[in-house]
Design an enzyme around this catalytic site. Sequence first.
Site, short mmCIF file in Angstrom:
data_model
loop_
_atom_site.label_atom_id
_atom_site.label_comp_id
_atom_site.label_asym_id
_atom_site.label_seq_id
_atom_site.Cartn_x
_atom_site.Cartn_y
_atom_site.Cartn_z
N ARG A 180 -40.50 -1.66 3.13
CA ARG A 180 -40.33 -2.76 4.15
C ARG A 180 -40.74 -4.02 3.11
O ARG A 180 -40.56 -5.26 3.56
CB ARG A 180 -41.28 -2.51 5.47
CG ARG A 180 -40.72 -1.56 6.16
CD ARG A 180 -41.61 -1.32 7.33
NE ARG A 180 -41.77 -2.75 8.09
CZ ARG A 180 -40.76 -2.85 9.21
NH1 ARG A 180 -39.84 -2.26 9.35
NH2 ARG A 180 -40.93 -4.13 9.49
N GLU A 221 -53.45 25.41 0.96
CA GLU A 221 -54.69 24.85 0.74
C GLU A 221 -54.81 23.93 -0.04
O GLU A 221 -55.77 23.01 0.04
CB GLU A 221 -55.53 26.03 0.51
CG GLU A 221 -55.53 27.24 1.18
CD GLU A 221 -55.65 26.82 2.71
OE1 GLU A 221 -56.47 26.40 3.06
OE2 GLU A 221 -54.85 27.44 3.60
N PRO A 271 -55.50 14.82 2.06
CA PRO A 271 -56.43 14.32 3.20
C PRO A 271 -57.80 13.49 2.32
O PRO A 271 -58.79 13.06 2.87
CB PRO A 271 -56.84 15.52 4.07
CG PRO A 271 -55.99 16.60 3.52
CD PRO A 271 -55.23 16.13 2.31
N ASP A 321 -44.66 -10.93 10.16
CA ASP A 321 -45.82 -9.88 9.98
C ASP A 321 -46.79 -10.56 9.40
O ASP A 321 -48.10 -10.69 9.69
CB ASP A 321 -45.36 -8.68 9.36
CG ASP A 321 -44.53 -7.96 10.26
OD1 ASP A 321 -44.41 -8.03 11.34
OD2 ASP A 321 -44.17 -6.68 9.92
#
Length: 254
Positions: free
Chosen positions: A157, A119, A92, A172
């Site tokens: 992709r 953690e 994160p 795209d």
Amino acid sequence: MRVQVVTIFPELFAPFLATSLVGRAVEKGLLEVAVHDLRDFTEDRHRSADDEPYGGGGGMVMTAPPWIRAVRTLGGPREPGAAPPRRVLLSPQGRRLDEAAVRELASRGDLLLLCGRYEGVDERVRRTVVDEELSIGDYVLSGGELPAMVVVEAVSRQIPGVVGLAGSVERDSFREGLLDHPHYTRPPVVEGLAVPEVLVSGDHAAIERWRRREALRATLAKRPDLLAAAPLDDADRRELERLAGEAEDEAGED
Ligand code: 4GX
């Protein structure tokens, strides 16, 4: 392209790698994925990968030595003289993954994805054997395995031949920076809602104009922040002005 993954849950990847677009890419030899068990790089009887945090507090921290051994073992170049894989820790605290980051990852050669749990991972792993930290979004998961699968799917992709020609990588890029337009398929009426007339008109130029307008409408309504970076021509800008006026009229109605 080769992607290696290090995790304490290698079995999580099996169904993902056997299925769908990623599975076909692997079958076709366009993508190679090797999943490694971090515990194979431990040296104690219990194959332990975590320990209590210095300084106390709750939770466990992944211990550095197995990670460092894993990266030193797996992180070399595939053949002498070749570039080593980019060593990426899913976390994160990382740079947010978006389509630009995906394209960059896909174009820079092989990847070594490190999936932490608990953690987190002893800071000295990041300091010594990690090139980059990547986050898939601002929410807390239990491990880096799902983020690693997200990276593998998004990056595959971008590999030429993985998404079929009829598929959408070219389209795209034409619709780069905008949300997609709505899609319809049979049956013609669902819950009293009919398919927009233009889509059954056979007028391909009109259909393209409608799709562009609906992509602009969706982006303006749901993700106006994207418009600043989207490649727009004068006709798009005029259309956006008109759509913004329409939205304002609707807001003024009540
Ligand atoms: N996007 N997590 C990783 C353990 C951890 C923490 C710090 C390394 C450093 C996440 C995300 C995510 C939860 C995966 C904590 N490992 N990863 N894990 N969002 O939330 O990538």
